[in-house]
Motif scaffolding. Structure first.
Motif, mmCIF file in Angstrom:
data_model
loop_
_atom_site.group_PDB
_atom_site.id
_atom_site.type_symbol
_atom_site.label_atom_id
_atom_site.label_comp_id
_atom_site.label_asym_id
_atom_site.label_seq_id
_atom_site.Cartn_x
_atom_site.Cartn_y
_atom_site.Cartn_z
ATOM 1 N N VAL A 7 16.604 -29.791 -16.882
ATOM 2 C CA VAL A 7 16.009 -29.885 -15.608
ATOM 3 C C VAL A 7 15.860 -31.224 -14.861
ATOM 4 N N LEU A 8 16.258 -31.294 -13.817
ATOM 5 C CA LEU A 8 16.440 -32.724 -13.070
ATOM 6 C C LEU A 8 15.213 -32.764 -11.909
ATOM 7 N N ALA A 9 14.492 -34.096 -12.093
ATOM 8 C CA ALA A 9 13.607 -34.154 -11.129
ATOM 9 C C ALA A 9 14.330 -34.902 -9.858
ATOM 10 N N ILE A 10 13.952 -34.359 -8.562
ATOM 11 C CA ILE A 10 14.710 -34.759 -7.257
ATOM 12 C C ILE A 10 13.688 -35.397 -6.534
ATOM 13 N N LYS A 11 14.152 -36.609 -6.030
ATOM 14 C CA LYS A 11 13.500 -37.557 -5.226
ATOM 15 C C LYS A 11 14.447 -37.967 -3.988
ATOM 16 N N PRO A 12 13.839 -38.052 -2.847
ATOM 17 C CA PRO A 12 14.668 -38.308 -1.675
ATOM 18 C C PRO A 12 14.681 -39.912 -1.712
ATOM 19 N N ARG A 13 15.832 -40.004 -0.943
ATOM 20 C CA ARG A 13 16.224 -41.524 -0.680
ATOM 21 C C ARG A 13 16.532 -41.778 0.852
#
Length: 317
Positions: A7-13
């Motif tokens: 499970v990968l956490a996703i954050k915007p850049r």
């Protein structure tokens, strides 16, 4: 046995992406291409606009069918950053458009000379026909860009499928203006140096003979180095090998060296400073690209790569 889930956490850049999911679930054996596809599908976003990096070290997670999640250094609870690269356009399309400019401009200037260069002091019907050297100049430049178009369609394999759409204007300005209008206007003018050459005698005109020789050697050498570079990457793969032989053991980018050689030949035929201006601008850019590529080769391959002292021109730069 089912693969362990990651499970990968996703954050915007950068600028936000609407509907960007907060996490993605994959397995260590899934490819990074599948990760891109999953995120693009969830966000209903153009996959070519996405750029994913590992938040821990900032390294790019490539959109590749031959790179697994595990190989990309991602594990359970890792955080990835997703960036919107903006509107994109295919690399191949950009190359085709930028080379099309000079490919059309030179014949137009050559055949429409009476209309382009007409003036009160030079009546169009009294304008001298193109000289043999002007004709040869046009033929060589057209052949050069026909070759470039062929390589774009049939030879090159691109590591990335797209680039920012604004690049098409920047790249086209370089070729359409400098290689197109700049060289064509001065080369085919009735006042150009080439206009005064009434015949071409290869045995007597050593500059033209040398120009033709350099053009032929440069074009053949450039084409062959492109074949070498193409064969380093399998179709659909982003994995890159180490180029060897045929100049690659001496300079980083012999393809750029042969490109300069071919244009030096064109300069000796056109004998126009406009051609020299293009060579200087293009040559400087190619040297900068080659120096960056040398740095990437050293970082990517380490001791496996034989570091080069010269980027483009042997024993010089």
């Amino acid at each position: 046995m089912a693969s362990k889930q990651v499970v990968l956490a996703i954050k915007p850049r950068g600028k936000p992406i609407k509907k960007l999911p907060k996490e993605a679930t994959v397995t260590p054996s899934d490819t990074t291409a599948e990760l891109y596809k999953q995120i693009a599908g969830s966000a209903r976003f153009d996959i070519n606009r996405l750029r994913i990096t590992n938040d821990e070290d900032g390294k790019l997670v490539p959109n590749a069918k031959d790179v697994t999640i595990e190989a990309a250094g991602l594990e359970n609870a890792s955080t990835i950053r997703v960036k919107d690269l903006g509107p994109q356009i295919a690399w191949r399309t950009v190359f085709i458009v930028e080379y099309l400019g000079p490919l059309l401009i030179h014949p137009l200037f050559y055949f429409l000379r009476p209309y382009i260069y007409s003036s009160p002091g030079l009546v169009s019907n009294k304008m001298p026909p193109p000289s043999p050297l002007q004709t040869l100049s046009m033929v060589l430049i057209v052949l050069h860009f026909v070759k470039r178009e062929y390589e774009t369609v049939a030879v090159h394999r691109f590591s990335l499928s797209t680039m920012p759409v604004l690049n098409i204007f920047k790249n086209s300005a370089h070729y359409w203006a400098l290689a197109g209008f700049n060289i064509a206007y001065w080369t085919y003018a009735p006042t150009s140096w080439a206009q005064g050459v009434k015949t071409i005698d290869i045995m007597e005109d050593k500059a033209t003979a040398l120009g033709l020789l350099l053009f032929i050697l440069g074009e053949i050498g450039n084409f062959y180095t492109h074949i070498v570079l193409r064969d380093l990457r399998a179709p659909g793969s982003t994995e890159r090998g180490i180029p060897q032989g045929f100049g690659f053991d001496i300079v980083t980018c012999p393809n750029y060296f042969f490109e300069i050689v071919a244009w030096a030949g064109i300069f000796l035929v056109t004998r126009s400073l406009s051609t020299w201006v293009f060579i200087m601008v293009a040559g400087t850019q190619m040297i900068l690209w080659a120096q960056k590529k040398e740095k990437k080769y050293r970082e990517e391959f380490g001791s496996k790569y034989m570091a080069k002292k010269f980027a483009v021109v042997p024993w010089f730069m």
